[in-house]
Design a protein around this motif. Structure first.
Motif: not given
Lengths: 426, 386
Positions: A59, A83, A91-92, A94, A125, A129, B340
Motif C-alpha cells: 500500500e 483486472h 491492488v492494481k 501494485d 481485499t 491481493w 479480484l
C-alpha cells in the motif's frame, strides 16, 4: 499554488528514514537481508524485525506512486491485463508497478519478496491481493487470519486463534525464510520501543483537542503516523522521531500556532472537522489546500487509526509479546464493527469540539466506505453537528474531480456557518 | 406433480419478496422463529436443530424496487446490500427473529453492523469462518464460534440445543445435500431435460421453505424432469463462475441458455451444496460441521486458497467432471472477491486450454441483449473451433 514546500525538522527526518528504508529494500542483493511483504493494518513489524528481515508494504508503494503521479498508468496497465475497473486501485497500482519493471519509489528495482506475510486485518481485499501477488511471485506465503470483531468485542476465542496462528504458522515461516531462530527477547525489545513511540504519537494526535489545534490530524496526520504505520514501529528511529515531533508540537502550542501546511503556518482556524476515510493521494496537496485555504482544520480522523487504535488505550505490551500482537491486529480501526466506529466518531466530534463530520468516501475501499452514509446519519443524530460527504479515490487520478470536491466543501462550510448562526440565535 | 407445476410453485417462491411461505410456517405455531441469512453459507443444521426456520435472504432480485436502500450506499457498491436494506426498512423482514451475515466480503461484513443499528432489538450476528484450515487452529476456532452461535440461538428460543438434535438435523440435511447433488448431476447428464433456469428456481425455493419440504420437492422434480421429452439442442456446455453472492436475474440465466449454452455447473446458491459430502451423524456435531467446512467444502473467492497450485482447481475439476467446453465468468458489478479472483481463474483456465469469457451483471439487470450476443458468440466460437 506555492511550489516551495515548508518543512519542519520531523518531516525532513521522516523523509530520510523512508529513503533509507527504500535503499535497504532495493539493496538486499548486496546486504543479503530478506524481505517480507505485508500490509499496514495489522503489520507485525516488531516480529519481522526480530528475524532481521525488512518489511515491504505494497500500500505504501502505491501511495508513493500516487503522490508522484505515477499510479494512473500503472492502474490502466493492470486493467489491460484483465483486472476489473471495479476493484481496489491499490491492488492494481501494485500489479501495474510489477508490469513496469517493479521499480521502487527510489527509482531502483524492487527485489521480489522472500515471504508474503498476509496479515488479513480489517479488509477482505488483502486476502485476494496476496493471492494475486503469490500468483506473480510464487514465493512462500503465510496467512494470518484476524477475525472481525462483529459484536464489537475481542473474545478469547479470537485472540487464541490469532495467537495460535502466530505460533504455529507465522513464526515458523519467518524462521524458515530468514534462517534466524525466533528470539522472544529481541521481540520484547522491539515492542518496548513501539510502546514508547506510541505514547508520543497519542500525545500528538490528542493535541488536536486544543482550540486552536496545533496539528492537522488528517493531512498532517498522514505524516505523523508514517513511521509507526510502516517499517519503523519498534525501531529507535521511530522513538526519536516521535520525541522530536512532540517537541515541535509543544512549541506550536506554546506559540499558539496552528498546523503547518505546505505553504507555512495556517493563519486561522475557522472550522474544526473530524474526517472519516482515507485521503486521496494523487492530488494530495491540492486536496489539502482546499481545506487550509478555507481555514478548515481536521482535528481528528479515523484514517490515522487504520494501522492501530492507540488513543483508546492500546499499547504494545512487551510482557505479553505474542498476545499483544494479536490484540493489536484485532483492534485496528477497520476491524471494528460499524456501531463501534460510530461511537468513535461521535466521541471525536464531542471531545475535539469539532464543528462536524466530513466523510471522504473512497471508491476503492469498501472496508471503509460501505456503511459510511449510515454512520454519518448516526453521528449527526447523536451530536447535532452537520455531516457531509465527498467522493474521491486512493490512487486512481480518474476519480479525483477537484471542482466537485471543492463545491461540496464550500457548501459544507456554509452549512457549518448556518448551524453556528442558529446556535447563536438559540 | 407435473414439472410445470413444480416450477410454477418455485417461481412464485422465488419472486415473493414478502416471504409469505416463511411467514405461514411461522404463523402455524407461536413458538416458531425464523433466522435470515445472507449468502454464501451458514450451518443451517444448527438453526434447524433449534426448531427455527433458516431463511435465505439473497437480495431483492429484479422484482424489488429499491427506493430507500440507495440512500444507504454510494454508487460504487454492489446491489445486494441495497436491496437487503430495502427489505429491512420496508418491514418485509419484520417477522424475522434474527439475521446472520456470513463472512464473505467487506460490504456484507459492514452490513452486519448496519443491521445492528437498524434493528437493535433483534438477534444480529456476523458469522465468521476460518481462513486457516488446520484442525487444531482454524478448526478449533470455528468449533467455538459454532458453540457461540448455538448458545445464542438457545438464548433466543429459551431452549437448549442438544448434540443429538443437531445430529438429527445433519441427517436431514444430508438427505438434502444428496438430492441437490443428484439434481446437479442429472442436469449435467441431461441438460436439455433440466434447464438451468428451472434448476435455479428449484434451488432458490430451498432458501425460503422448510428443508423437509424442499427434499420432497426435489424428489418430485427429479421424477418429473426425467419424464420430460424435450429435444436435445446443438448447444455447448458451459460452467458459470462468480455468481455466488448477489444472484443474477432469472432472465440472465435464461438468456445464456437461449444463446446456445447448456449450463452444466454453476456457483449460484452455492450454500445448498457448500458441504460436498454427507456428514457423520454420530459424533460431536459441531466438530463434524467444522471439519466438513475445513476439508470438504466448496470453493469460492470468499475463501483463502492456501496453495498457489490449488487456485482454480475446484473450477477446473468442475469443467472436467461436467465435460464443459468453456467457462463464463459472470460476476456482479463491484463484487470484490469475484472480480479480484477472476484474473487468476482466467489464467488457470487459459493454462488448461479452457475457453472463457466474462461479463458483469446486477441482480436487477434488465438489458439482456448484450449478454445474449456475448454468450451467443462464445457458444458459436466453441462449436466452430473447440
Amino acid at each position: 499554488m506555492n511550489t516551495e514546500v515548508i518543512k519542519e525538522a520531523s518531516m525532513v527526518m521522516q523523509k530520510e528514514m523512508i529513503t533509507r528504508n527504500y535503499d535497504a529494500l532495493t539493496s538486499t542483493e548486496e546486504s543479503g537481508r530478506k524481505i517480507a511483504s505485508t500490509f499496514v493494518p495489522g503489520n507485525l513489524n516488531e516480529l519481522i524485525m526480530s528475524f532481521g528481515m525488512l518489511n515491504n508494504l505494497p500500500e505504501i508503494n502505491a501511495i508513493q506512486n500516487g503522490m508522484r503521479k505515477k499510479s494512473g498508468p500503472m492502474i490502466m496497465d493492470a486493467e489491460r491485463q484483465g483486472h476489473s475497473e471495479d476493484v481496489c486501485t491499490y491492488v492494481k497500482a501494485d500489479i501495474g508497478q510489477m508490469s513496469k519493471g517493479n521499480i521502487a519509489p527510489n527509482g531502483k528495482p524492487m527485489p521480489s519478496p522472500d515471504l508474503l506475510l498476509l496479515s488479513y486485518t480489517g479488509c477482505f481485499t488483502f486476502m485476494k491481493w496476496f493471492e494475486l501477488l503469490r500468483h506473480e511471485y510464487g514465493c512462500e506465503t503465510v496467512m494470518l487470519h484476524v477475525p472481525y470483531t462483529g459484536d464489537g468485542v475481542v473474545t478469547d476465542n479470537m485472540r487464541d486463534y490469532v495467537v495460535k496462528q502466530l505460533k504455529e504458522d507465522v513464526i515458523p515461516a519467518l524462521e524458515r525464510v530468514s534462517g534466524v531462530k525466533f528470539d522472544i527477547d529481541r521481540l520484547r525489545e522491539n515492542l518496548r520501543r513501539s510502546a514508547a513511540a506510541e505514547d508520543n504519537l497519542v500525545w500528538v494526535l490528542e493535541s488536536g483537542k486544543n482550540v486552536r489545534s496545533p496539528i492537522d490530524a488528517y493531512f498532517g496526520g498522514v505524516y505523523y503516523l508514517g513511521p509507526i504505520f510502516t517499517a519503523f514501529r519498534g525501531t529507535q528511529e521511530a522513538v526519536d522521531y516521535y520525541r522530536v515531533l512532540r517537541g515541535e508540537i509543544e512549541k506550536r502550542i506554546e506559540q499558539n500556532l496552528g498546523p503547518i501546511t505546505p505553504e507555512g503556518d495556517m493563519p486561522e482556524e475557522k472550522y474544526r472537522l473530524v474526517v472519516e476515510g482515507p485521503p486521496n493521494w494523487t492530488n494530495f496537496r491540492e486536496f489539502w489546500k482546499m481545506f487550509y485555504d478555507e481555514g478548515a482544520v481536521v482535528v481528528a480522523s479515523t484514517y490515522t487509526k487504520v494501522g492501530g487504535v492507540y488513543d483508546l488505550g492500546f499499547r504494545h505490551d512487551p510482557d505479553n509479546p505474542i498476545e499483544t500482537m494479536a490484540d493489536y491486529c484485532l483492534g485496528c480501526y477497520t476491524n471494528r464493527n460499524l456501531p463501534t466506529r460510530v461511537d468513535m466518531l461521535a466521541n471525536y466530534v464531542e471531545e475535539y469540539q469539532a464543528d462536524g463530520l466530513l466523510t471522504n468516501s473512497i471508491k476503492s475501499c469498501n472496508s471503509f466506505s460501505a456503511g459510511q452514509l449510515m454512520m454519518m446519519q448516526e453521528v449527526e443524530k447523536r451530536t447535532g453537528k452537520p455531516a457531509a460527504f465527498i467522493e474521491t479515490d486512493l490512487v486512481d487520478p480518474r476519480y479525483f474531480s477537484a471542482a466537485n470536491v471543492k463545491n461540496r466543501l464550500e457548501s459544507y462550510f456554509q452549512m457549518i456557518e448556518q448551524k453556528r448562526a442558529q446556535s447563536r440565535v438559540a | 406433480m407435473a414439472l410445470k407445476d413444480i416450477i410454477e410453485r418455485c417461481t412464485v417462491l422465488h419472486e415473493d419478496m414478502d416471504f409469505n411461505a416463511a411467514k405461514e410456517w411461522k404463523a402455524a405455531d407461536p413458538d416458531r422463529k425464523v433466522i435470515g441469512y445472507l449468502p454464501v453459507y451458514v450451518p443451517e443444521e444448527i438453526i434447524h436443530a433449534a426448531g427455527m426456520l433458516p431463511l435465505g435472504v439473497f437480495g431483492g432480485g429484479e422484482q424489488l424496487e429499491v427506493i430507500h436502500g440507495d440512500a444507504y450506499y454510494q454508487s460504487y457498491i454492489c446491489r445486494i446490500p441495497r436491496s437487503t436494506i430495502e427489505l429491512g426498512v420496508t418491514g418485509r423482514l419484520d417477522f424475522v427473529d434474527g439475521m446472520l451475515f456470513p463472512s464473505i466480503c467487506d460490504v456484507i461484513r459492514n452490513l452486519s453492523g448496519m443491521w445492528k443499528m437498524i434493528q437493535p432489538e433483534k438477534f444480529v450476528a456476523y458469522f465468521d469462518v476460518p481462513q486457516n484450515y488446520a484442525d487444531g487452529v482454524g478448526g478449533e476456532y470455528y468449533t467455538k464460534e459454532l458453540e457461540h452461535l448455538r448458545d445464542g440461538f438457545a438464548e433466543l428460543t429459551g431452549k437448549p440445543i442438544t448434540n443429538d438434535a443437531i445430529n438429527q438435523s445433519i441427517a436431514l440435511y444430508n438427505q438434502r445435500r444428496s438430492l441437490v447433488r443428484e439434481v446437479y448431476q442429472f442436469r449435467s447428464e441431461y441438460p436439455w431435460k433440466a434447464l438451468a433456469s428451472e434448476v435455479y428456481v428449484l434451488m432458490r425455493a430451498g432458501l425460503v421453505i422448510p428443508v423437509e419440504e424442499h427434499i420432497a420437492m426435489m424428489k418430485e422434480y427429479l421424477a418429473a424432469a426425467n419424464e420430460e421429452d424435450r429435444p436435445l439442442r446443438d448447444a455447448c456446455r458451459v460452467v458459470i463462475n462468480g455468481s455466488f453472492c448477489e444472484q443474477p436475474p432469472l432472465n440472465l440465466v435464461k438468456t445464456i441458455e437461449m444463446a446456445g449454452c447448456y449450463i452444466v455447473d454453476d456457483d449460484y446458491l452455492l450454500g445448498n451444496r457448500w458441504l460436498l459430502e454427507d456428514l457423520p451423524t454420530d459424533g460431536n456435531a459441531l466438530e463434524v460441521l467444522a471439519s466438513a467446512f475445513l476439508h470438504h467444502s466448496a470453493d469460492t473467492a470468499a475463501k483463502y486458497c492456501a496453495k498457489k497450485e490449488e487456485v482454480g482447481q475446484f473450477l477446473l475439476e468442475s469443467v472436467k467432471n461436467n465435460k464443459a467446453e468453456g467457462v463464463i465468468f459472470a460476476a456482479p458489478s463491484f463484487c470484490d472477491p469475484a472480480l479480484l479472483e477472476r484474473p487468476m481463474l482466467a489464467d488457470r483456465m487459459t493454462e488448461h486450454n479452457v475457453p472463457h469469457i466474462s461479463f458483469k451483471y446486477a441482480e436487477n439487470s434488465g438489458q439482456m441483449q448484450p449478454i445474449r450476443e456475448q454468450a451467443g458468440t462464445f457458444a458459436d466460437t466453441l462449436k466452430l473451433w473447440s
